[in-house]
Scaffold this motif. Structure first.
Motif, PDB file in Angstrom:
ATOM      1  N   GLU A 120       0.833  -1.207   0.000  1.00  0.00           N
ATOM      2  CA  GLU A 120       0.000   0.000   0.000  1.00  0.00           C
ATOM      3  C   GLU A 120       0.866   1.256   0.000  1.00  0.00           C
ATOM      4  O   GLU A 120       0.584   2.224  -0.713  1.00  0.00           O
ATOM      5  N   LYS A 121       1.937   1.212   0.773  1.00  0.00           N
ATOM      6  CA  LYS A 121       2.847   2.363   0.827  1.00  0.00           C
ATOM      7  C   LYS A 121       3.490   2.590  -0.541  1.00  0.00           C
ATOM      8  O   LYS A 121       3.584   3.734  -1.007  1.00  0.00           O
ATOM      9  N   ARG A 122       3.919   1.502  -1.177  1.00  0.00           N
ATOM     10  CA  ARG A 122       4.524   1.626  -2.519  1.00  0.00           C
ATOM     11  C   ARG A 122       3.512   2.174  -3.514  1.00  0.00           C
ATOM     12  O   ARG A 122       3.850   2.997  -4.370  1.00  0.00           O
ATOM     13  N   LEU A 123       2.259   1.733  -3.412  1.00  0.00           N
ATOM     14  CA  LEU A 123       1.214   2.208  -4.321  1.00  0.00           C
ATOM     15  C   LEU A 123       0.947   3.682  -4.124  1.00  0.00           C
ATOM     16  O   LEU A 123       0.850   4.441  -5.092  1.00  0.00           O
ATOM     17  N   ARG A 124       0.862   4.137  -2.876  1.00  0.00           N
ATOM     18  CA  ARG A 124       0.650   5.565  -2.590  1.00  0.00           C
ATOM     19  C   ARG A 124       1.796   6.399  -3.141  1.00  0.00           C
ATOM     20  O   ARG A 124       1.575   7.471  -3.742  1.00  0.00           O
ATOM     21  N   THR A 125       3.019   5.907  -2.988  1.00  0.00           N
ATOM     22  CA  THR A 125       4.196   6.619  -3.494  1.00  0.00           C
ATOM     23  C   THR A 125       4.136   6.709  -5.020  1.00  0.00           C
ATOM     24  O   THR A 125       4.372   7.763  -5.606  1.00  0.00           O
ATOM     25  N   ILE A 127       1.495   6.565  -6.949  1.00  0.00           N
ATOM     26  CA  ILE A 127       0.396   7.451  -7.348  1.00  0.00           C
ATOM     27  C   ILE A 127       0.831   8.917  -7.223  1.00  0.00           C
ATOM     28  O   ILE A 127       0.561   9.725  -8.107  1.00  0.00           O
ATOM     29  N   LYS A 128       1.505   9.249  -6.132  1.00  0.00           N
ATOM     30  CA  LYS A 128       1.981  10.626  -5.932  1.00  0.00           C
ATOM     31  C   LYS A 128       2.976  11.022  -7.014  1.00  0.00           C
ATOM     32  O   LYS A 128       2.979  12.151  -7.489  1.00  0.00           O
ATOM     33  N   GLN A 131       1.317  12.069 -10.302  1.00  0.00           N
ATOM     34  CA  GLN A 131       0.487  13.277 -10.315  1.00  0.00           C
ATOM     35  C   GLN A 131       1.278  14.497 -10.626  1.00  0.00           C
ATOM     36  O   GLN A 131       2.346  14.757 -10.539  1.00  0.00           O
TER      37      GLN A 131
END
Length: 131
Positions: A120-125, A127-128, A131
């Motif tokens: 989840e942390k890798r996915l959030r990173t 995604i950021k 952007q």
């Protein structure tokens, strides 16, 4: 296969709630009596033992004192704690096998939860970064 005290209450085999319940029972206390000594409702003790709630630091200190176990044992299973329950002829080998399977599954679930958190942390990173 007989288990040692470390295996019975260790971090891979038991949760905080398991250790709390074991120490409470070893001290001869009910959830209600422990709750009274701590100044909390019995439902709070039940939540701690079921690992749905966590005590604050001041309550942890009180718990270790009342139950006669070290704070580190209560948190990790290492240190001064009660003896593991006797595993003699009272418990059949089928039940011990079932207990071992459940502990293995709990350990796998814990490891999977940690891995999920990392993903989840890798996915959030990622995604950021897009952007």
């Amino acid at each position: 296969m007989p288990e040692t005290q470390d295996d019975w209450f260790g971090e891979d085999a038991a949760t905080f709630g398991d250790r709390l319940a074991g120490a409470r029972e070893a001290a001869g206390l009910t959830q209600k009596s422990l709750a009274g000594r701590l100044g909390v409702k019995p439902s709070v003790i039940e939540g701690w033992e079921n690992d749905t709630k966590e005590p604050r630091a001041n309550r942890l200190q009180m718990l270790s004192g009342i139950l006669g176990v070290s704070l580190s044992w209560l948190l990790t299973g290492e240190g001064e704690g009660p003896e593991a329950p006797e595993e003699g002829s009272k418990i059949s080998s089928d039940l011990l096998d079932l207990l071992s399977e459940m502990r293995l599954l709990r350990s796998q679930i814990t490891q999977s939860g940690k891995k999920l958190g990392q993903l989840e942390k890798r996915l959030r990173t990622a995604i950021k970064e897009q952007q």
